[in-house]
Design an enzyme around this catalytic site. Sequence first.
Site, mmCIF file in Angstrom:
data_model
loop_
_atom_site.group_PDB
_atom_site.id
_atom_site.type_symbol
_atom_site.label_atom_id
_atom_site.label_comp_id
_atom_site.label_asym_id
_atom_site.label_seq_id
_atom_site.Cartn_x
_atom_site.Cartn_y
_atom_site.Cartn_z
ATOM 1 N N CYS A 312 16.458 -13.463 -0.114
ATOM 2 C CA CYS A 312 17.322 -14.197 0.809
ATOM 3 C C CYS A 312 17.541 -15.689 0.519
ATOM 4 O O CYS A 312 18.594 -16.211 0.861
ATOM 5 C CB CYS A 312 16.893 -13.969 2.252
ATOM 6 S SG CYS A 312 15.220 -14.490 2.590
ATOM 7 N N ARG A 342 8.240 -10.726 -10.162
ATOM 8 C CA ARG A 342 7.049 -11.499 -9.812
ATOM 9 C C ARG A 342 6.000 -11.288 -10.884
ATOM 10 O O ARG A 342 5.789 -10.151 -11.319
ATOM 11 C CB ARG A 342 6.477 -11.042 -8.462
ATOM 12 C CG ARG A 342 7.391 -11.357 -7.320
ATOM 13 C CD ARG A 342 6.754 -10.997 -5.993
ATOM 14 N NE ARG A 342 7.700 -11.268 -4.922
ATOM 15 C CZ ARG A 342 7.419 -11.168 -3.626
ATOM 16 N NH1 ARG A 342 6.196 -10.828 -3.248
ATOM 17 N NH2 ARG A 342 8.320 -11.429 -2.716
ATOM 18 N N GLU A 344 2.715 -10.527 -11.440
ATOM 19 C CA GLU A 344 1.601 -10.019 -10.636
ATOM 20 C C GLU A 344 0.287 -10.049 -11.402
ATOM 21 O O GLU A 344 -0.751 -9.656 -10.873
ATOM 22 C CB GLU A 344 1.889 -8.590 -10.148
ATOM 23 C CG GLU A 344 3.071 -8.483 -9.194
ATOM 24 C CD GLU A 344 2.729 -8.892 -7.751
ATOM 25 O OE1 GLU A 344 1.584 -9.270 -7.488
ATOM 26 O OE2 GLU A 344 3.648 -8.824 -6.902
ATOM 27 N N ARG A 353 3.022 -1.815 -7.656
ATOM 28 C CA ARG A 353 2.879 -3.262 -7.826
ATOM 29 C C ARG A 353 3.302 -3.600 -9.238
ATOM 30 O O ARG A 353 2.551 -3.433 -10.182
ATOM 31 C CB ARG A 353 1.452 -3.738 -7.553
ATOM 32 C CG ARG A 353 1.331 -5.259 -7.603
ATOM 33 C CD ARG A 353 -0.039 -5.744 -7.195
ATOM 34 N NE ARG A 353 -0.348 -5.355 -5.831
ATOM 35 C CZ ARG A 353 0.092 -6.004 -4.753
ATOM 36 N NH1 ARG A 353 0.852 -7.074 -4.890
ATOM 37 N NH2 ARG A 353 -0.225 -5.585 -3.557
ATOM 38 N N GLU A 361 17.563 -6.166 0.597
ATOM 39 C CA GLU A 361 17.169 -7.224 1.523
ATOM 40 C C GLU A 361 18.198 -7.273 2.645
ATOM 41 O O GLU A 361 19.386 -7.446 2.413
ATOM 42 C CB GLU A 361 17.115 -8.572 0.803
ATOM 43 C CG GLU A 361 16.787 -9.735 1.717
ATOM 44 C CD GLU A 361 15.289 -10.049 1.811
ATOM 45 O OE1 GLU A 361 14.472 -9.229 1.341
ATOM 46 O OE2 GLU A 361 14.963 -11.106 2.363
ATOM 47 N N ASP A 426 4.403 -6.383 8.763
ATOM 48 C CA ASP A 426 4.309 -5.565 7.554
ATOM 49 C C ASP A 426 4.290 -4.091 7.941
ATOM 50 O O ASP A 426 3.645 -3.715 8.920
ATOM 51 C CB ASP A 426 3.008 -5.865 6.802
ATOM 52 C CG ASP A 426 3.124 -7.082 5.897
ATOM 53 O OD1 ASP A 426 4.245 -7.617 5.754
ATOM 54 O OD2 ASP A 426 2.097 -7.487 5.333
ATOM 55 N N GLU A 439 1.610 -1.937 1.658
ATOM 56 C CA GLU A 439 2.758 -2.545 2.332
ATOM 57 C C GLU A 439 4.011 -2.104 1.597
ATOM 58 O O GLU A 439 4.157 -2.353 0.412
ATOM 59 C CB GLU A 439 2.661 -4.081 2.296
ATOM 60 C CG GLU A 439 3.939 -4.739 2.810
ATOM 61 C CD GLU A 439 4.037 -6.239 2.504
ATOM 62 O OE1 GLU A 439 2.996 -6.885 2.301
ATOM 63 O OE2 GLU A 439 5.178 -6.736 2.475
ATOM 64 N N ASN A 442 8.804 -5.100 5.024
ATOM 65 C CA ASN A 442 8.439 -5.996 6.119
ATOM 66 C C ASN A 442 9.678 -6.391 6.911
ATOM 67 O O ASN A 442 10.814 -6.151 6.494
ATOM 68 C CB ASN A 442 7.722 -7.238 5.587
ATOM 69 C CG ASN A 442 8.591 -8.041 4.651
ATOM 70 O OD1 ASN A 442 9.808 -7.983 4.698
ATOM 71 N ND2 ASN A 442 7.966 -8.788 3.775
ATOM 72 N N CYS A 468 14.719 -11.639 8.117
ATOM 73 C CA CYS A 468 15.023 -10.840 6.938
ATOM 74 C C CYS A 468 14.037 -9.697 6.831
ATOM 75 O O CYS A 468 12.955 -9.729 7.419
ATOM 76 C CB CYS A 468 15.024 -11.691 5.674
ATOM 77 S SG CYS A 468 13.432 -12.354 5.223
ATOM 78 N N ARG A 475 8.118 0.821 -3.549
ATOM 79 C CA ARG A 475 7.052 1.024 -2.558
ATOM 80 C C ARG A 475 7.355 2.224 -1.655
ATOM 81 O O ARG A 475 6.459 2.990 -1.326
ATOM 82 C CB ARG A 475 6.878 -0.246 -1.711
ATOM 83 C CG ARG A 475 6.440 -1.469 -2.521
ATOM 84 C CD ARG A 475 4.938 -1.590 -2.602
ATOM 85 N NE ARG A 475 4.492 -2.662 -3.467
ATOM 86 C CZ ARG A 475 3.997 -3.826 -3.035
ATOM 87 N NH1 ARG A 475 3.929 -4.086 -1.736
ATOM 88 N NH2 ARG A 475 3.577 -4.731 -3.898
#
Length: 509
Positions: A312, A342, A344, A353, A361, A426, A439, A442, A468, A475
């Site tokens: 976002c 990301r 990680e 992950r 989003e 979450d 998770e 969210n 958001c 996931r």
Amino acid sequence: MQVRFRLEAELRFSAPFTKESEDACRVLIDEANRVLFVKGVPKGVEPGEVGHITGSGFLGDVLTLTIESGAYTRAHDALFRFRKQVAPTLGKYRLGIREIVVRDYSITIREQFPDNFRVPRLPFIRNATLSDGVLSFDLTVTASDLENRIPDRLVRLVEEKIEAAGYGGKGEHWELIYESGAKPRHFEGDPTAEMIQRGWIRHALSRGQWIHGPQSTQLFRAFEQIVIDEIIRPMGFSEMIFPKLVPWEVWMKSGHAKGVYPEIYYVCTPKTRDAAYWEDIGDYFKVTGEVWVDEIRNRIDGPIGGLCYAQCPSFWPFLQGVTLANDCLPIHIFDRSGTSHRYESGGIHGIERVDEFHRIEILWLGTAEQTVETADRLHDAYTYVFEDLLELEWRCAKVTPWFMAQEGMIGADTSCGCGGRIGTTDYEALLPYSSSWLEFQNVSINGDKYPKGFNVKIQSGVDCWSGCSGIGLERWTAAFLSQKGLDIEKWPDKVAKLVGEPKNLFKFL
Ligand code: ATP
Ligand code: ZN
Ligand code: MG
């Protein structure tokens, strides 16, 4: 926490002091200490806590001041109040302030420092010591740094670091809101291993990156379709396309610049796109078969920012500096135009992950009430999807990062009582193979954080709020497959119908 500020500065005037003007100035100093610096200070505050000129000296056209304070009318505030006050009086003697030179600035903080507190390395600090519960900083600052309230920011930051050290490893406060009952389970294994086994996915060549075959992609698209059918269309969210390369400016305004650095995929640009400049780099590869990374490092600029981390922030420049008409609110939009990245590190695991992932989003904004209402409706819609369509074992919890709780962002006062709703919920699913909770998405109510950062206003004058919700397709897939397994006959109807027969294009010999 007890804070003390001490500064020494030279006020350079346009002409030398005379006996008369010096006397007038001494009167001003006395008056400032008695009246000017005390203005706005609450009753009962110890005099020693309030800014005070504790030393002064005149030499030629220079007035040297020493100002000390506690938390009230801090030394630098006192300095600027004094500057404003002297101008009209000394003007009569044809004396104007030409320049302020800060010779010394020090801050001392007396506090119960947690054992794991370390003296931080901060800008402007020349020298820092911590002994006997007293942290002392000597700063190198200019007058304009003081006008930018650098000392206040340093103190605030140290305060945060003391709190963070106090919290230790505890990242967030976690409070269960809802937990589903047991649901049919058809699998005990690790879905990633099983997907690889069946040829649904294969490792890509970058870390934490997968190539999704048709079967896995069908599942992603089925989940996307469920989100569209059950959430996006009924609630009237419109699709937009947000950029996926994020310049620093966006993260400065969104607040990510405060701490996203360990997880960024950084982006650099070539110093020039002149082919001749790069020729030897290509030739190096042609000869050695290796990419000349060490030399490439010398020929790039930046980093100019990073790859999409949260989706976002990149939307907000669309509204930067605008005022929104009441009747276009609430705005309901979403983005699914690209990957998020990301770093990680050692945390990467399976498809759940990863360093490169796919997320829808959902973003909404409006008044505080509208923002909270949308979040509540979203929660209801998600509940229906997880309960009745995916038949998941799931739960949701309100999570509050400790820094948010400390920043007073939670429970902020609003006339509608929405302040208490700021924060993140979450959604977690049970992974039977590891008996842990993952998770998988969210919902966040972000208050006025983004509209403030990007200067977005509402016609009626009330605060603009936003929220958001990040729906992670990897996931969702990991959650679903780990409970339902990879055999389509055992899947809930809606999912099975949307996925269709898994396509098996490749035969490996
Ligand atoms: P975690 O605590 O699991 O690292 P997070 O708190 O970092 O998650 P958020 O920043 O809240 O995650 O991101 C929103 C959503 O983006 C998550 O709910 C998840 O669906 C997805 N997501 C975040 N990081 C990853 C990742 N490394 N791999 C896959 N999906 C991710
Ligand atoms: Zn977001
Ligand atoms: Mg994370």
